[in-house]
Design an enzyme around this catalytic site. Structure first.
Site, PDB file in Angstrom:
ATOM      1  N   GLU B 117       0.822  -1.212   0.000  1.00  0.00           N
ATOM      2  CA  GLU B 117       0.000   0.000   0.000  1.00  0.00           C
ATOM      3  C   GLU B 117       0.858   1.265   0.000  1.00  0.00           C
ATOM      4  OE1 GLU B 117      -2.571  -1.795   3.273  1.00  0.00           O
ATOM      5  OE2 GLU B 117      -4.016  -0.561   2.186  1.00  0.00           O
ATOM      6  N   GLU B 137      -4.784  -9.143   3.655  1.00  0.00           N
ATOM      7  CA  GLU B 137      -5.594  -8.727   4.809  1.00  0.00           C
ATOM      8  C   GLU B 137      -6.848  -9.565   5.033  1.00  0.00           C
ATOM      9  OE1 GLU B 137      -4.015  -6.700   2.837  1.00  0.00           O
ATOM     10  OE2 GLU B 137      -3.098  -5.075   3.974  1.00  0.00           O
TER      11      GLU B 137
END
Lengths: 241, 252
Positions: B117, B137
């Site tokens: 990210e 995630e």
């Protein structure tokens, strides 16, 4: 039985089966697909939905057959959805596949948005979903020329994730569906929501949506289970709560 | 050369290129609360130092760019309301995405979760052949929360982004290149020198030009095409006016 749905181990398998019309949906079948999708949304035991075609095509209406729209029913499913393209997906058939999150294709299947070659245009979301899913340049090419892509070409531009031998498609699809079914259901749902809704707004608003959903997940048992399973080096056991 | 010391970040400016090294190599440079604060301060340095033209992000040690968030610190927020408040008060991700100077991620080894990210907040991503990418995630009952659900589909399209995040699977450098997650794969051992070369080239260009291109692309994508085109015209006209003024020896 034109639309069939069977559920095993949290995976709903939905099969389009209007073989004489290339698995295109008529009025009655479109209504049945809407009902099926509604049940998939409401049934907590269903974690993932797979859409596939009976016989040698996924959904490829022959000329002269007017397929009824149903992509919205599939797109409304908040759980992960997979299109297993067992054969050709063209025109309205590809539009159904675009409403799913992930597409797998059997080698030999062809993909086209070919309404334009018949003096028509996509009317089940194709002009909107295709350029959102893949790069705009490829979407314009497909929409304006109606050209047929091989499964390999479709993979190269990101339209399908994986191409397998026809005999392997079901097993590969099941493996993917099982992996998705093993995820924390609320997290999977929120990822889908964050991506889909976030893309319809500005980046700043999208980031806020993501942060809010992430904080909301703090309240779930599954997130705590995910963290402890990682720290204890074991497989997580998610309950959907 | 300028350096600044933080606990979890090494900052070094060489010429016009700022090198930001995520520096917790024993923890595969996992992102933690301290790194959040250090990164926030580092971004302030980059934004305010006129000598910096371009910033390059990388990981320390042999094994990782950044393997994700440090899960041992999860659950340390006193409440959801506080977690949300802190998230917006120290918004590293909005700060990164709002940077006017070009940012490059030079990626080797693991680039997972928050690590990917961070890279997706940069303008260019260059991978070493050994780089491994993924957003795992959902496998842990979470969602990417460092902007990934927003940055990834904007960078590579919804189809590939949905697949990456719903499955959480890992991708190698070759697949990342094919999918557009990175735009270049360097030769073995060459990812930092490749990044240095590209950074130098960008840093040699007019900073106002770089700022204008970034604004036109990113802000333009947030608007209807007609407004984006008008913004492009306005930004281009301002650059021409500034260069005319400079030629006349005046100030724009």
């Amino acid at each position: 039985m034109a639309i069939s749905c069977s559920t095993q181990s949290g995976i709903a398998w939905v099969t389009l089966g209007n073989r004489r019309a290339g698995n295109a949906l008529d009025d009655r079948q479109a209504a049945a697909l809407h009902d099926t999708c509604r049940r998939i949304i409401e049934d907590d035991a269903v974690r993932v939905a797979v859409f596939t075609g009976a016989g040698a095509v996924f959904c490829s209406p022959p000329p002269g057959i007017r397929a009824r729209p149903a992509a919205e029913a599939i797109a409304a499913i908040v759980k992960p959805t997979i299109a297993a393209l067992n054969g050709d997906a063209t025109g309205p058939g590809l539009e159904l596949a675009l409403a799913c999150d992930i597409r797998l294709a059997a080698r030999g299947s062809r993909l086209a948005m070919d309404q334009v070659t018949r003096g028509e245009m996509p009317s089940d979301g194709g002009t909107q979903r295709l350029p959102r899913l893949i790069a705009r340049s490829y979407a314009a090419d497909m929409l304006l020329t109606g050209r047929r892509l091989t499964a390999a070409e479709a993979q190269r531009i990101g339209l399908v994730t994986e191409v397998t031998a026809a005999a392997q498609l079901q097993a590969r699809t099941r493996a993917l569906a099982q992996a998705l079914a093993a995820m924390a259901p609320i997290a999977a749902r929120y990822v889908k929501e964050a991506i889909r809704e976030g893309m319809e707004t500005t980046l700043a608003q999208g980031l806020r949506l993501e942060a809010d959903l992430a904080v909301l997940l703090h309240t779930t048992k599954d997130r705590a289970e995910g963290i402890s399973s990682f720290l204890e080096r074991r497989e997580p056991r998610f309950t959907g709560s | 050369m300028t350096t600044a010391g933080f606990d979890t970040i090494l900052y070094e400016r060489r010429g016009a290129v700022a090198w930001v090294t995520l520096n917790r190599p024993k923890a595969l440079n996992a992102y933690n609360v301290q790194m959040r604060d250090d990164l926030y301060a580092t971004l302030e340095l980059i934004a305010t130092d006129d000598a910096v033209g371009v910033a390059v992000f990388r990981g320390a040690g042999e094994r990782a760019f950044c393997a994700g968030a440090d899960l041992t610190e999860f659950g340390s927020a006193p409440s959801q309301a506080i977690a949300r408040q802190v998230r917006f008060e120290r918004d590293v991700w909005a700060r990164l995405l709002g940077m006017e100077k070009p940012l490059i991620a030079a990626i080797h080894g693991f680039c997972l979760g928050s690590g990917l990210e961070i890279a997706l907040c940069c303008d260019l991503r260059i991978a070493a052949p050994d780089a491994v990418f993924g957003l795992p995630e959902t496998q842990l009952g979470m969602i990417p929360a460092a902007g990934g659900t927003q940055t990834m589909p904007r960078m590579i399209g919804q189809a590939r982004a949905l697949e990456a995040m719903l499955t959480g699977r890992r991708m190698d450098a070759r697949e990342a290149l094919a999918g557009g997650i990175v735009t270049r794969v360097a030769r073995r051992g060459g990812v930092f020198s490749t990044a240095e070369r590209i950074a130098q080239r960008m840093a040699a260009m007019n900073p106002e030009t770089m700022r204008s291109v970034k604004a036109a692309v990113y802000r333009g994508l947030e608007q209807p095409l007609a407004q984006g085109l008008a913004m492009e015209q306005a930004l281009a006209a301002r650059l021409v006016a500034a260069s005319d003024a400079a030629r006349r020896g005046g100030i724009g």
